[in-house]
Structure formats: structure tokens, C-alpha cells
Design an enzyme around this catalytic site. Structure first.
Site, PDB file in Angstrom:
ATOM      1  N   GLY A 184       0.942  -1.144  -0.078  1.00  0.00           N
ATOM      2  CA  GLY A 184       0.167   0.012  -0.125  1.00  0.00           C
ATOM      3  C   GLY A 184       0.881   1.293  -0.052  1.00  0.00           C
ATOM      4  O   GLY A 184       0.455   2.183  -0.639  1.00  0.00           O
ATOM      5  N   CYS A 185       1.875   1.234   0.728  1.00  0.00           N
ATOM      6  CA  CYS A 185       2.974   2.531   0.783  1.00  0.00           C
ATOM      7  C   CYS A 185       3.451   2.690  -0.581  1.00  0.00           C
ATOM      8  O   CYS A 185       3.767   3.809  -0.719  1.00  0.00           O
ATOM      9  CB  CYS A 185       3.779   2.443   1.988  1.00  0.00           C
ATOM     10  SG  CYS A 185       2.876   2.035   3.358  1.00  0.00           S
ATOM     11  N   THR A 186       3.805   1.557  -1.149  1.00  0.00           N
ATOM     12  CA  THR A 186       4.601   1.834  -2.340  1.00  0.00           C
ATOM     13  C   THR A 186       3.691   2.368  -3.515  1.00  0.00           C
ATOM     14  O   THR A 186       3.999   3.232  -4.209  1.00  0.00           O
ATOM     15  CB  THR A 186       5.161   0.318  -2.850  1.00  0.00           C
ATOM     16  OG1 THR A 186       6.177  -0.089  -1.915  1.00  0.00           O
ATOM     17  CG2 THR A 186       5.816   0.504  -4.230  1.00  0.00           C
TER      18      THR A 186
END
Length: 164
Positions: A55-57
Site C-alpha cells: 500500500g505504501c509503495t
């Protein structure tokens, strides 16, 4: 080195509040302060859980892909997580991220802004739009809607630009 100016703010930052100033190190060891942008640029300050996770990527790469649009609208994007500078450097290099990733080791800035955790374990995903005067104009919180943070930020920055 990090400096968190807690002034008189305790708890959760709200829309209309003066954003708390801070100085934290980025992925290159540079000291970045919110006040560096005062009267110059709006700031998209986004807190995310962890470098190089799915999700952060997605969120970081979507901010990357929209970075020129933010710059053209007079805004700077800054990511914040508790990861150290080396982790940020690797993450930034791997995905060619053109913006600062700040190390909030110990989570002091996250606590100051009132960014929640999910289930008491997972650091929250919250984006703050801060205008040129340092006032918080919009807050968007959604752990599992990473790309929605960029949509919200672009809309608010466009509205701020249109009002100027």
C-alpha cells in the site's frame, strides 16, 4: 537530528489549525522544516506506515506520478514514516521518488499531529494539506485507500490555487 515544536498543541491537529512546525532528516540526511515552505509553497504532508510495503509503495508511486502537477500548482509533497533514513533512501531510489521522505523515528511527529494507529499496531495513513501560511486546510485519513490520498490532495491543492 529531529526537532519537534510541540508549542501548545496537544493531541490531534484539525482543519483550520496552524500546522505544528518540525525539523526532521530526509533520506539524504538533509534537515527539512515545515517552516522552510512558509509563504512559498503549500505542503502535502503524508504519513504512511512503512517503506516498501504494497500500500505504501502504491501511494508513494502515485504521488511520484503526480509530483509535477503538485509542483506546477505551487505545492511540495513530503512523506513521513518511522523508518530510518537508510530505509527511506533505499525506498526512494528503488522507486525514483522525487520528494523528501522524513524519518520520524519514535513517532513524535505522528503523535503531535494525532495520526492514529489501526488496531493499536499499524501506523495510520493520513494526509494533511497545509497552505502557504501554514494553516491545515484538509485532512484525509484512510489506511486502505492509498491512491485516494493523491486524488484528495490534488483536488484541494487545485482549489487553493484557484482561490489565490
Amino acid at each position: 537530528m529531529s526537532t519537534i515544536n510541540s508549542q501548545t498543541i496537544h493531541g490531534k491537529v484539525k482543519v483550520g489549525d496552524q500546522a505544528p512546525d518540525f525539523t526532521l532528516s530526509d533520506q539524504h540526511g538533509n534537515q527539512i522544516s515545515l517552516s522552510d515552505f512558509q509563504d512559498q509553497k503549500a505542503v502535502v504532508l503524508y504519513f504512511y506506515p512503512k517503506d516498501d510495503t504494497p500500500g505504501c509503495t502504491t501511494e508513494a508511486c502515485t504521488f511520484r506520478d503526480s509530483y509535477e502537477a503538485f509542483k506546477d500548482a505551487g505545492a511540495e509533497v513530503i512523506g513521513v514514516s518511522s523508518d530510518d533514513a537508510e530505509s527511506h533512501r533505499q525506498f526512494s531510489t528503488k522507486y525514483h521518488l522525487p520528494f523528501a521522505l522524513l524519518s520520524d523515528e519514535g513517532g513524535q511527529l505522528r503523535k503531535l499531529y494525532g495520526v492514529p494507529t489501526t488496531l493499536g499496531l499499524i501506523p495510520g495513513r493520513v494526509t494533511y494539506i497545509i497552505d502557504k501560511q501554514g494553516v491545515v486546510r484538509h485532512i484525509f485519513s484512510a489506511l486502505f485507500a492509498a491512491e485516494k490520498h493523491i486524488e484528495e490532495a490534488r483536488k484541494v491543492i487545485k482549489d487553493l490555487t484557484d482561490q489565490a
